[in-house]
Design an enzyme around this catalytic site. Structure first.
Site, mmCIF file in Angstrom:
data_model
loop_
_atom_site.group_PDB
_atom_site.id
_atom_site.type_symbol
_atom_site.label_atom_id
_atom_site.label_comp_id
_atom_site.label_asym_id
_atom_site.label_seq_id
_atom_site.Cartn_x
_atom_site.Cartn_y
_atom_site.Cartn_z
ATOM 1 N N GLU A 46 -6.296 38.437 45.017
ATOM 2 C CA GLU A 46 -6.322 39.893 44.919
ATOM 3 C C GLU A 46 -7.722 40.439 45.172
ATOM 4 O O GLU A 46 -7.904 41.459 45.856
ATOM 5 C CB GLU A 46 -5.837 40.344 43.534
ATOM 6 C CG GLU A 46 -4.431 39.872 43.194
ATOM 7 C CD GLU A 46 -4.411 38.580 42.402
ATOM 8 O OE1 GLU A 46 -3.606 38.475 41.477
ATOM 9 O OE2 GLU A 46 -5.198 37.669 42.739
ATOM 10 N N ALA A 148 6.742 5.086 54.283
ATOM 11 C CA ALA A 148 7.055 4.947 55.703
ATOM 12 C C ALA A 148 7.818 3.643 55.884
ATOM 13 O O ALA A 148 7.387 2.590 55.401
ATOM 14 C CB ALA A 148 5.790 4.949 56.546
ATOM 15 N N THR A 190 -1.096 -3.711 47.198
ATOM 16 C CA THR A 190 -1.505 -2.990 48.406
ATOM 17 C C THR A 190 -2.997 -3.135 48.645
ATOM 18 O O THR A 190 -3.448 -3.328 49.778
ATOM 19 C CB THR A 190 -1.131 -1.496 48.273
ATOM 20 O OG1 THR A 190 0.284 -1.380 48.168
ATOM 21 C CG2 THR A 190 -1.619 -0.701 49.469
ATOM 22 N N LEU A 198 -8.131 4.633 51.267
ATOM 23 C CA LEU A 198 -7.430 5.656 50.484
ATOM 24 C C LEU A 198 -8.153 7.009 50.528
ATOM 25 O O LEU A 198 -8.193 7.736 49.530
ATOM 26 C CB LEU A 198 -7.238 5.206 49.022
ATOM 27 C CG LEU A 198 -6.407 3.937 48.814
ATOM 28 C CD1 LEU A 198 -6.251 3.636 47.333
ATOM 29 C CD2 LEU A 198 -5.035 4.053 49.475
ATOM 30 N N ARG A 201 -8.295 11.473 56.096
ATOM 31 C CA ARG A 201 -8.927 11.581 57.420
ATOM 32 C C ARG A 201 -8.132 12.575 58.253
ATOM 33 O O ARG A 201 -6.983 12.336 58.596
ATOM 34 C CB ARG A 201 -8.972 10.212 58.105
ATOM 35 C CG ARG A 201 -9.743 9.180 57.320
ATOM 36 C CD ARG A 201 -9.839 7.854 58.049
ATOM 37 N NE ARG A 201 -8.550 7.195 58.214
ATOM 38 C CZ ARG A 201 -7.994 6.443 57.280
ATOM 39 N NH1 ARG A 201 -8.575 6.287 56.110
ATOM 40 N NH2 ARG A 201 -6.837 5.844 57.511
ATOM 41 N N GLY A 290 2.714 -0.178 46.693
ATOM 42 C CA GLY A 290 3.868 -0.710 47.388
ATOM 43 C C GLY A 290 5.191 -0.645 46.659
ATOM 44 O O GLY A 290 5.376 0.130 45.709
ATOM 45 N N SER A 296 9.051 0.825 39.964
ATOM 46 C CA SER A 296 8.728 1.056 38.554
ATOM 47 C C SER A 296 8.582 2.543 38.268
ATOM 48 O O SER A 296 9.042 3.033 37.224
ATOM 49 C CB SER A 296 7.427 0.326 38.190
ATOM 50 O OG SER A 296 7.573 -1.069 38.322
#
Length: 362
Positions: A46, A148, A190, A198, A201, A290, A296
């Site tokens: 605002e 993925a 992983t 991690l 980019r 992973g 879990s």
């Protein structure tokens, strides 16, 4: 209101744990000012919209996707400024879920004879700030599981090769998510296998890197891993009491944080970890796996939303890792239901997103 939401999206990743807000001021059917909340602690939407006005906003209409604040925080109350500037009407998409607000901003404006209407594009606005809504009402981070996989559910070949399953456009989108979320969480498997950075980019765009959370019950992480050698102050390792105390000390000396969590099923208690992250003002977590950690997290109902990038590939192989592993579900009747809200293509890949029904009900 569509423009207000578009403006608000520019604050994604910069305003956490605050909401994304955009504002548009209209007078005589002409836009005379617009703005958005640009960064945490900065002027609200605002204020920026009013300051951008080409003419006086007196008598104008303000469109905003979230109820204007009335409490003093890092900035003065926006509702008071709206009244002071003589804005005649305020159109609000949704009420602020912050318990400090609870409609107070709307009631204040109405008490000052400002015409207020709510509900325009309310559903879109609610989804847009779903991360903020969960965090501000529960103090628990909103958790998105991103994965993925191939058409047969594999995340790597039998030899462990996984670069790249998803296409370039999907990977760009994944890095945008890393920028937008406050933390990214992976399992120790992983880190040991892929040694990822991690970070976020994004070509030709400025990004901020998330907090890197590694779930590592026994503190097996290598001190040479990239999450400990590059910006270790942005790394948090979650361990249990079974972790070696001397290794914990070495991780801390490397510059990372360590959280000792209670155990659940001989692993880090993920619900405890999420509560700890909430206390650190981490409003959102991007879980990237992973497969063991992902299962879990689903089983323990900490995941709110899922986005899957599905590549038009088949890999096969009993030993090829899948997107969900762990102990698995024994009976179909106990399977975790998933409500698909979007199904679309991004270049060659298929993207499915939606919500875990159990998480929404819990």
């Amino acid at each position: 209101m569509k423009l207000a939401l578009k403006l608000a999206s520019k604050g994604a990743g910069w305003v956490n744990p605050n909401p994304m807000v955009g504002a548009v001021i209209v007078k005589d059917n002409t836009i005379i000012g617009q703005g958005y909340h640009e960064y945490f602690g900065g002027p609200h939407a605002e204020v920026n919209a009013i300051n951008s006005c080409t003419i006086s906003p007196r008598g104008a209409t303000l469109y905003i996707n979230l109820e204007p604040c009335i409490h003093y925080g890092k900035t003065p109350p926006c509702a008071e400024l709206i009244v002071y500037k003589g804005i005649r009407k305020v159109v609000i998409a949704m009420q602020d879920p912050n318990p400090k607000m609870n409609g107070k901003g709307i009631r204040y404006l109405e008490s000052k004879n400002v015409l207020v209407t709510t509900g325009l594009m309310a559903e879109e606005a609610a989804t847009f700030n779903e991360t903020f809504t969960k965090f501000i009402t529960s103090r628990k981070p909103f958790c998105l599981f991103k994965g993925a996989m191939t058409l047969d559910g594999k995340i790597a070949t039998v030899t462990g090769e996984s670069r790249w399953i998803s296409g370039e456009s999907s990977r760009k989108m994944a890095h945008r998510l890393r920028h937008e979320y406050s933390a990214i969480m992976v399992g120790i498997g992983t880190v040991l296998k892929d040694n990822p950075k991690l970070n976020a980019r994004r070509s030709r765009k400025i990004s901020k890197d998330p907090l890197k959370v590694v779930v590592d019950s026994l503190a097996r992480i290598s001190l040479d891993s990239q999450v400990l050698t590059a910006n270790p102050q942005l790394t948090l390792v979650a361990v249990t009491k079974r972790a070696d105390t001397s290794k914990i000390a070495k991780i801390k000396r490397a510059g990372a944080q360590v959280v000792v969590c209670p155990e659940k099923n001989e692993q880090v208690d993920l619900e405890y970890l999420m509560l700890a992250l909430g206390l650190m003002d981490i409003d959102s977590v991007l879980l990237e796996g992973g497969g063991t950690l992902a299962f879990s997290a689903m089983r323990d109902k900490i995941i709110d939303k899922v986005i899957l990038f599905i590549a038009p590939l088949f890999i096969g192989g009993k030993k090829a890792p899948t997107i969900l592993e762990g102990d698995g579900i024994r009976r179909i009747s106990d399977a975790i239901p998933f409500n698909i809200t979007s199904l679309r293509k991004l270049k060659e890949d298929l993207i499915i997103d939606g919500y875990l029904v159990c998480s929404q009900e819990s």
